[in-house]
Design an enzyme around this catalytic site. Structure first.
Site, PDB file in Angstrom:
ATOM      1  N   ASP A  93     -10.990  -4.446   8.078  1.00  0.00           N
ATOM      2  CA  ASP A  93      -9.966  -5.401   8.516  1.00  0.00           C
ATOM      3  C   ASP A  93      -9.654  -5.216  10.005  1.00  0.00           C
ATOM      4  O   ASP A  93      -9.430  -6.189  10.729  1.00  0.00           O
ATOM      5  CB  ASP A  93      -8.681  -5.219   7.704  1.00  0.00           C
ATOM      6  CG  ASP A  93      -8.875  -5.508   6.227  1.00  0.00           C
ATOM      7  OD1 ASP A  93      -9.757  -6.317   5.894  1.00  0.00           O
ATOM      8  OD2 ASP A  93      -8.144  -4.923   5.411  1.00  0.00           O
ATOM      9  N   VAL A  95     -16.137  -2.684  16.758  1.00  0.00           N
ATOM     10  CA  VAL A  95     -16.567  -1.320  16.430  1.00  0.00           C
ATOM     11  C   VAL A  95     -15.522  -0.303  16.894  1.00  0.00           C
ATOM     12  O   VAL A  95     -15.217   0.658  16.180  1.00  0.00           O
ATOM     13  CB  VAL A  95     -17.947  -1.028  17.050  1.00  0.00           C
ATOM     14  CG1 VAL A  95     -18.289   0.452  16.928  1.00  0.00           C
ATOM     15  CG2 VAL A  95     -19.024  -1.874  16.370  1.00  0.00           C
ATOM     16  N   LEU A 142     -22.545  -1.873   9.739  1.00  0.00           N
ATOM     17  CA  LEU A 142     -23.552  -0.874   9.380  1.00  0.00           C
ATOM     18  C   LEU A 142     -22.918   0.472   9.053  1.00  0.00           C
ATOM     19  O   LEU A 142     -23.587   1.500   9.074  1.00  0.00           O
ATOM     20  CB  LEU A 142     -24.553  -0.710  10.531  1.00  0.00           C
ATOM     21  CG  LEU A 142     -25.227  -1.990  11.031  1.00  0.00           C
ATOM     22  CD1 LEU A 142     -26.093  -1.694  12.241  1.00  0.00           C
ATOM     23  CD2 LEU A 142     -26.056  -2.638   9.919  1.00  0.00           C
ATOM     24  N   LYS A 166     -18.468 -11.494   8.241  1.00  0.00           N
ATOM     25  CA  LYS A 166     -18.726 -10.074   8.476  1.00  0.00           C
ATOM     26  C   LYS A 166     -19.123  -9.380   7.168  1.00  0.00           C
ATOM     27  O   LYS A 166     -18.323  -8.680   6.544  1.00  0.00           O
ATOM     28  CB  LYS A 166     -17.494  -9.384   9.064  1.00  0.00           C
ATOM     29  CG  LYS A 166     -17.740  -7.928   9.483  1.00  0.00           C
ATOM     30  CD  LYS A 166     -16.475  -7.121   9.528  1.00  0.00           C
ATOM     31  CE  LYS A 166     -15.873  -6.826   8.190  1.00  0.00           C
ATOM     32  NZ  LYS A 166     -16.697  -5.943   7.318  1.00  0.00           N
ATOM     33  N   GLY A 196      -3.557  -5.795   2.538  1.00  0.00           N
ATOM     34  CA  GLY A 196      -4.243  -7.036   2.198  1.00  0.00           C
ATOM     35  C   GLY A 196      -5.003  -7.505   3.418  1.00  0.00           C
ATOM     36  O   GLY A 196      -4.540  -7.296   4.561  1.00  0.00           O
ATOM     37  N   GLU A 233     -23.892  -6.624   1.051  1.00  0.00           N
ATOM     38  CA  GLU A 233     -23.454  -8.011   0.854  1.00  0.00           C
ATOM     39  C   GLU A 233     -24.451  -8.984   1.475  1.00  0.00           C
ATOM     40  O   GLU A 233     -24.741 -10.040   0.895  1.00  0.00           O
ATOM     41  CB  GLU A 233     -22.064  -8.207   1.467  1.00  0.00           C
ATOM     42  CG  GLU A 233     -20.959  -7.503   0.698  1.00  0.00           C
ATOM     43  CD  GLU A 233     -19.662  -7.382   1.480  1.00  0.00           C
ATOM     44  OE1 GLU A 233     -18.628  -7.131   0.838  1.00  0.00           O
ATOM     45  OE2 GLU A 233     -19.675  -7.544   2.719  1.00  0.00           O
ATOM     46  N   SER A 249      -9.354 -10.130  -1.124  1.00  0.00           N
ATOM     47  CA  SER A 249      -9.736 -10.534  -2.474  1.00  0.00           C
ATOM     48  C   SER A 249      -8.892 -11.711  -2.952  1.00  0.00           C
ATOM     49  O   SER A 249      -7.887 -12.076  -2.340  1.00  0.00           O
ATOM     50  CB  SER A 249      -9.561  -9.355  -3.434  1.00  0.00           C
ATOM     51  OG  SER A 249      -8.189  -8.953  -3.464  1.00  0.00           O
ATOM     52  N   ASP A 257       0.834  -1.206   0.000  1.00  0.00           N
ATOM     53  CA  ASP A 257       0.000   0.000   0.000  1.00  0.00           C
ATOM     54  C   ASP A 257       0.868   1.254   0.000  1.00  0.00           C
ATOM     55  O   ASP A 257       1.756   1.404   0.836  1.00  0.00           O
ATOM     56  CB  ASP A 257      -0.910   0.025   1.233  1.00  0.00           C
ATOM     57  CG  ASP A 257      -2.011  -1.026   1.172  1.00  0.00           C
ATOM     58  OD1 ASP A 257      -2.311  -1.491   0.054  1.00  0.00           O
ATOM     59  OD2 ASP A 257      -2.563  -1.372   2.227  1.00  0.00           O
TER      60      ASP A 257
END
Length: 310
Positions: A256, A280, A225, A185, A41, A190, A140, A16
């Protein structure tokens, strides 16, 4: 190698890169600040989150070329135990740029190059040999990799009584849930796709999550949410946690961070209420930092304490 209760797998990691600039003008050279580099990742970020909370995990990921070497050095700096699966193709990069004039964030992601059949077999063998208590499949899949790749891994480790935690998207997520996992999750969009509806209203989320549980897709469904927080649902328990109000600088790595925090909390035998509170807290703390930095431990702990008083 010592044994680990938690193993994270990242088959499509990324180096990144993030930077700042002033003003996005077409066809002109954009002057950027010196870039910041982070190891990225899904599974790698999950291991980073666990480490920041004082936990341990083994971070398993593919690595190739100069970008892979740099990725490994960045993970070493985080003092995270890791095991690499060497690939002929180079590890991909991702790029995040923030326009200081508008505070708009631009995120550019590249698909990962394919991995060979021999490299795929090494992934399977590595996970089978480790036999972890918790296995996190996050992120992914590489270009050309079958969408049932995670499902095949889940089928392989089921006999070890490994608790699978999965955080991916699209068909790869749908396939993974065919076998059934310990925790998943999804976000609201989704979740809607997983139960075959176009969209879900907030008041419909709990019932939709229970449909997944009744189908045997997962034992625990934690629905993200967004700025509203998250809801954790099991067969006979529901826990909603509202997100704290924080100054948001970046959403990169928030999901993540949430998965990493929940995995750590589960491994520490925390209550399910505390599990989602930690998720959270760490997800919210991650949004307080720029670029691809994830969260700071002191921010996460402060937010968790605040949530505990609500």
């Amino acid at each position: 190698m010592k044994s680990f209760d938690i193993v994270t797998l990242t088959v499509n990691p990324a180096l990144d890169k993030s930077t700042h600039f002033k003003g996005l003008v077409p066809e002109q050279k954009i002057r950027c600040e010196s870039p910041r580099y982070d190891a990225g990742g899904g599974g790698i970020n999950v291991s980073k989150a666990i480490s920041r909370l004082g936990g341990e995990s083994l971070c398993v990921f593919t690595s190739g070329g100069a970008t892979g070497e740099m990725l490994e050095k960045l993970i070493e700096k985080e003092s995270i135990e890791y095991k690499t699966i060497a690939t002929q193709n180079w590890t991909r990069e991702s790029f995040v740029a923030v326009d200081d004039n508008t505070n708009a964030q631009y995120r550019f992601g590249f698909s990962g190059d394919s991995i060979s059949d021999a490299e795929k077999e090494t992934v399977f063998k590595t996970i089978m040999d480790l036999k972890p208590k918790y296995l996190v499949l996050s992120g992914s899949l590489n270009e050309g990799l079958s969408t049932d790749f995670y499902k095949m891994i889940i089928d392989t480790v089921k006999s070890f009584e490994t608790k699978i935690i999965v955080d991916t998207s699209g068909e790869a997520l749908q396939k993974a849930l065919e076998t059934g996992v310990y925790l998943v999750k999804p976000n609201v969009g989704e979740l809607a796709k997983l139960i075959g509806v176009e969209k879900l209203e907030m008041e419909e989320v709990e019932a939709a999550a229970k449909k997944l549980i009744e189908k045997g897709s997962a034992e625990i469904v934690v629905v993200s949410l967004g700025p509203q927080g998250a809801v954790l649902v099991t067969k006979d328990q529901t826990e909603f946690v509202a997100a704290p109000n924080v100054v948001k600088r970046s959403t990169v790595g928030a999901g993540d961070s949430m998965v990493g925090a929940m995995t750590w909390a589960l491994s520490q035998n925390k209550s399910l209420k505390e599990v989602v509170q930690w998720g959270v807290a760490c997800g919210s703390a991650a949004t307080m930092n720029e670029g691809t930095q994830l969260f700071k431990a002191e921010d996460a702990k402060r937010l968790f304490e605040w949530l505990g008083k609500k």
